[in-house]
Design a protein around this motif. Structure first.
Motif, mmCIF file in Angstrom:
data_model
loop_
_atom_site.group_PDB
_atom_site.id
_atom_site.type_symbol
_atom_site.label_atom_id
_atom_site.label_comp_id
_atom_site.label_asym_id
_atom_site.label_seq_id
_atom_site.Cartn_x
_atom_site.Cartn_y
_atom_site.Cartn_z
ATOM 1 N N MET A 261 -10.082 9.124 -6.853
ATOM 2 C CA MET A 261 -8.709 9.364 -6.423
ATOM 3 C C MET A 261 -7.871 8.098 -6.613
ATOM 4 N N LYS A 262 -6.611 8.314 -6.930
ATOM 5 C CA LYS A 262 -5.686 7.200 -7.090
ATOM 6 C C LYS A 262 -4.353 7.588 -6.486
ATOM 7 N N SER A 263 -3.722 6.639 -5.833
ATOM 8 C CA SER A 263 -2.393 6.875 -5.270
ATOM 9 C C SER A 263 -1.561 5.614 -5.413
ATOM 10 N N SER A 264 -0.264 5.797 -5.584
ATOM 11 C CA SER A 264 0.629 4.641 -5.681
ATOM 12 C C SER A 264 1.875 4.901 -4.858
ATOM 13 N N MET A 265 2.436 3.829 -4.332
ATOM 14 C CA MET A 265 3.580 3.951 -3.431
ATOM 15 C C MET A 265 4.330 2.632 -3.347
ATOM 16 N N TRP A 266 5.553 2.706 -2.809
ATOM 17 C CA TRP A 266 6.365 1.529 -2.528
ATOM 18 C C TRP A 266 6.483 1.384 -1.012
ATOM 19 N N MET A 267 6.407 0.154 -0.514
ATOM 20 C CA MET A 267 6.458 -0.102 0.918
ATOM 21 C C MET A 267 7.543 -1.124 1.235
ATOM 22 N N TYR A 268 8.195 -0.939 2.388
ATOM 23 C CA TYR A 268 9.263 -1.849 2.815
ATOM 24 C C TYR A 268 8.980 -2.315 4.230
ATOM 25 N N PHE A 269 9.103 -3.641 4.465
ATOM 26 C CA PHE A 269 8.749 -4.240 5.752
ATOM 27 C C PHE A 269 9.919 -5.000 6.387
ATOM 28 N N THR B 106 6.905 -14.824 3.502
ATOM 29 C CA THR B 106 7.695 -14.092 2.505
ATOM 30 C C THR B 106 6.855 -13.013 1.817
ATOM 31 N N MET B 107 5.600 -12.894 2.211
ATOM 32 C CA MET B 107 4.699 -11.961 1.549
ATOM 33 C C MET B 107 5.094 -10.503 1.797
ATOM 34 N N LEU B 108 5.503 -10.181 3.020
ATOM 35 C CA LEU B 108 5.769 -8.796 3.378
ATOM 36 C C LEU B 108 7.235 -8.563 3.744
ATOM 37 N N SER B 109 7.698 -9.174 4.830
ATOM 38 C CA SER B 109 9.049 -8.900 5.331
ATOM 39 C C SER B 109 10.075 -9.816 4.679
ATOM 40 N N ASN B 110 10.375 -9.546 3.413
ATOM 41 C CA ASN B 110 11.290 -10.401 2.648
ATOM 42 C C ASN B 110 12.471 -9.630 2.066
ATOM 43 N N GLY B 111 12.726 -8.421 2.556
ATOM 44 C CA GLY B 111 13.865 -7.647 2.082
ATOM 45 C C GLY B 111 13.654 -6.976 0.742
ATOM 46 N N ALA B 112 12.424 -6.957 0.249
ATOM 47 C CA ALA B 112 12.123 -6.344 -1.050
ATOM 48 C C ALA B 112 11.146 -5.191 -0.863
ATOM 49 N N TRP B 113 11.184 -4.254 -1.792
ATOM 50 C CA TRP B 113 10.181 -3.187 -1.838
ATOM 51 C C TRP B 113 8.917 -3.729 -2.513
ATOM 52 N N HIS B 114 7.768 -3.334 -1.994
ATOM 53 C CA HIS B 114 6.480 -3.817 -2.499
ATOM 54 C C HIS B 114 5.644 -2.628 -2.975
ATOM 55 N N HIS B 115 5.069 -2.762 -4.161
ATOM 56 C CA HIS B 115 4.290 -1.667 -4.732
ATOM 57 C C HIS B 115 2.813 -1.810 -4.383
ATOM 58 N N LEU B 116 2.192 -0.688 -4.047
ATOM 59 C CA LEU B 116 0.768 -0.651 -3.711
ATOM 60 C C LEU B 116 0.080 0.445 -4.508
ATOM 61 N N THR B 117 -1.084 0.127 -5.066
ATOM 62 C CA THR B 117 -1.937 1.122 -5.720
ATOM 63 C C THR B 117 -3.303 1.104 -5.055
ATOM 64 N N ILE B 118 -3.797 2.275 -4.670
ATOM 65 C CA ILE B 118 -5.157 2.370 -4.148
ATOM 66 C C ILE B 118 -5.990 3.192 -5.124
ATOM 67 N N ASP B 119 -7.232 2.769 -5.316
ATOM 68 C CA ASP B 119 -8.125 3.408 -6.293
ATOM 69 C C ASP B 119 -9.480 3.640 -5.629
ATOM 70 N N TRP B 120 -9.845 4.913 -5.468
ATOM 71 C CA TRP B 120 -11.104 5.289 -4.821
ATOM 72 C C TRP B 120 -12.103 5.757 -5.870
ATOM 73 N N GLN B 121 -13.270 5.120 -5.892
ATOM 74 C CA GLN B 121 -14.359 5.505 -6.774
ATOM 75 C C GLN B 121 -15.436 6.198 -5.948
ATOM 76 N N ALA B 122 -15.561 7.497 -6.149
ATOM 77 C CA ALA B 122 -16.431 8.306 -5.291
ATOM 78 C C ALA B 122 -17.913 7.935 -5.420
ATOM 79 N N SER B 123 -18.363 7.621 -6.623
ATOM 80 C CA SER B 123 -19.795 7.363 -6.831
ATOM 81 C C SER B 123 -20.257 6.085 -6.149
ATOM 82 N N THR B 124 -19.406 5.060 -6.156
ATOM 83 C CA THR B 124 -19.759 3.786 -5.533
ATOM 84 C C THR B 124 -19.188 3.641 -4.131
ATOM 85 N N LYS B 125 -18.326 4.592 -3.741
ATOM 86 C CA LYS B 125 -17.651 4.580 -2.443
ATOM 87 C C LYS B 125 -16.854 3.282 -2.248
ATOM 88 N N GLN B 126 -16.232 2.861 -3.333
ATOM 89 C CA GLN B 126 -15.460 1.615 -3.301
ATOM 90 C C GLN B 126 -13.962 1.926 -3.334
#
Length: 503
Positions: free
Chosen positions: A98-106, A243-263
């Motif tokens: 499974m893979k998902s991507s999103m933008w986050m704002y803090f 400045t890593m998170l709450s800096n007034g910018a949108w931040h992109h995140l991608t999560i990648d799930w590998q079922a066979s290795t459970k990683q």
């Protein structure tokens, strides 16, 4: 000044200050929605949790340059709990990649931000009503998922773990350090981050006893007393400054799930918020014990975002690009120098006057739904003059692209006439033309195009390249005759007279 006037003045000043604070917070919230990146609609995909204290909701964005995008508003005030969860039809399937991507704002308050939010996978028996077990007030340290550390007398973490969302794994985005170690702060839920140096991203199992450790502390005054505070074990940690998170910018995140290795691999800031162009970002991987989040071995988990705030807060928003299992698509851009018969690599070279072809390859890789009504918002590279455009589908059909809509900003909107699905898996948008003639080398910056549908968004970026001028070769014979060759190979016979030219 009379007492009554003094009271009214103080009250008036308090109202002005309070109003100013609200206006400032609202200004940040409004700005976030006005600059929101392209995403998808969340209708029938995510819903707010059903607890009575839940402040989360789904809101429409306000950026005029995007369409059909909704945001998950997790928190935007003090002492709030917020949770949004996937619907039953959109659970996360642990048995498949499974893979998902999103933008986050803090928010934009840096060191004053609090407290962050968490991406949560859970099989709590309360389902949509899953929440930490709070007392009279919400504890920001929990981020809406971790245990509630408000009992200074608990010597072991068993009770603490039981107050968290059960059968869960959480990936936290923590903007505020909770590092109190004094006796006076025991029971204040303010110690999870002892040993962490700054805002961070990390993960663990909120309902597991092993996630926490109780630390004994004491005081001599006014009488000798002993208390305990809890620290949290952080796995797969990514740290940064304020400045890593709450800096007034949108931040992109991608999560990648590998079922066979459970990683599970999570990559943060892997797209430029201004251009949308892919970049390296920061990444970490953890191996999940699925028995902790799926004890009945169903292969399914509910997932979503939670957040909590205390006396400080930030605006927490999430915009989704790709929902796992809904539609799984990919997009790539390829520039080919047809004259040289080679693909142009990043930082490659194209010669003025060469014939070129630009291809945007869209591919459907699976999902519950077709990827239909796709709108391509194209940004074509400068210094390439295109004369023809074509969309070719996997089923063998093709349609022409009208280039009359290409504006001065090199932007062109194209709508795909056909849906991509398991029966028609690819579409290639091709442009052919000629590289412009230049008199000196010119740098051309790659641009990011967006391919949008109500159920999935993808992007593709062209490469950076240098456009070189055509090199004309002049050959002079001893009898004064001059030959020229502006392209191709020339064979010269005779004696060469060379002169070294200083550099």
């Amino acid at each position: 000044m009379t007492y009554l006037k003094w009271v009214l003045t103080v009250l008036g000043l308090g109202t002005v200050l309070a109003t100013g604070m609200v206006a400032s917070a609202d200004a940040d919230y409004d700005q976030a929605l006005k600059t929101a990146p392209q995403g998808i609609s969340l209708d029938n995909i995510f819903v707010p949790g059903t607890t009575s204290n839940n402040q989360a909701s789904i809101v429409n964005t306000a950026n005029p340059d995007i369409t059909g995008t909704q945001a998950a508003k997790v928190n935007n005030g003090k002492k709030q709990f917020g949770a949004l969860w996937s619907t039953t039809d959109n659970h996360f399937d642990l048995t498949k990649n499974m893979k998902s991507s999103m933008w986050m704002y803090f928010g934009n308050t840096g060191k004053k931000a609090a407290d962050g939010m968490a991406l949560v996978f859970q099989n709590d028996t309360r389902g949509l009503a899953a929440t930490p077990t709070y007392g009279k007030t919400v504890s920001g340290e929990t981020l809406g998922v971790w245990g509630v550390d408000t009992d200074k007398k608990q010597t072991t973490p068993d009770k603490l773990a039981s107050t968290a969302i059960q059968n869960s794994w959480a990936l936290e985005f923590d903007t505020h350090l909770n590092t109190s170690t004094n006796y006076g702060n025991t029971g204040d839920a303010d110690s999870f981050d002892v040993g962490i140096s700054g805002p961070h991203i990390a993960s663990n199992y909120p309902g597991e006893v092993s996630t926490y450790e109780m630390v004994r502390t004491s005081t001599l005054l006014p009488i000798y007393s002993v208390g305990y505070y809890a620290t949290q074990t952080h796995a797969g940690t990514i740290t940064g400054d304020y400045t890593m998170l709450s800096n007034g910018a949108w931040h992109h995140l991608t999560i990648d799930w590998q079922a066979s290795t459970k990683q599970m691999t999570y990559t943060f800031d892997d797209k430029d918020p201004n251009t949308g162009k892919k970049q390296t970002g920061k990444s970490a991987s953890v191996t999940l014990d699925t028995t902790k989040i799926d004890p009945n071995n169903t292969g399914q988990v509910r997932w979503g975002f939670t957040g909590a705030t205390g006396d400080s807060y930030e605006n927490n928003l999430v915009i989704f690009e790709e929902i796992p299992g809904l539609v799984e698509v990919d997009a790539n851009a390829t520039l080919t120098d047809m004259t040289q018969n080679k693909v142009v690599d990043n930082d490659g070279i194209v010669k003025g006057g060469d014939k070129v072809r630009l291809d945007y390859q869209l591919s459907y890789e699976g999902g519950k739904q077709e990827w239909k009504d796709v709108v391509a918002q194209l940004k074509l590279p400068s210094k390439l003059s295109f004369t023809k455009g074509t969309i070719t589908y996997a089923d063998g059909t093709s349609t022409a692209v009208d280039l009359s809509g290409l504006d001065s900003e090199r932007e062109l909107t194209v709508k795909l006439a056909k849906a991509l699905s398991s029966n028609n898996q690819t579409a290639t948008i091709s442009f052919t033309g000629t590289a412009d003639e230049v008199t000196e080398p010119a740098s051309v910056t790659g641009l990011t195009s967006t391919f949008t549908a109500v159920n999935g968004v993808e992007t593709a970026s062209t490469v950076d390249f240098t456009l070189n001028p055509t090199q004309e070769v002049l050959l002079a014979s001893l009898n004064g005759t001059t030959f020229s060759a502006d392209d191709g190979d020339v064979t010269v016979k005779g004696r060469s007279l060379c002169q070294t030219v200083p550099t």
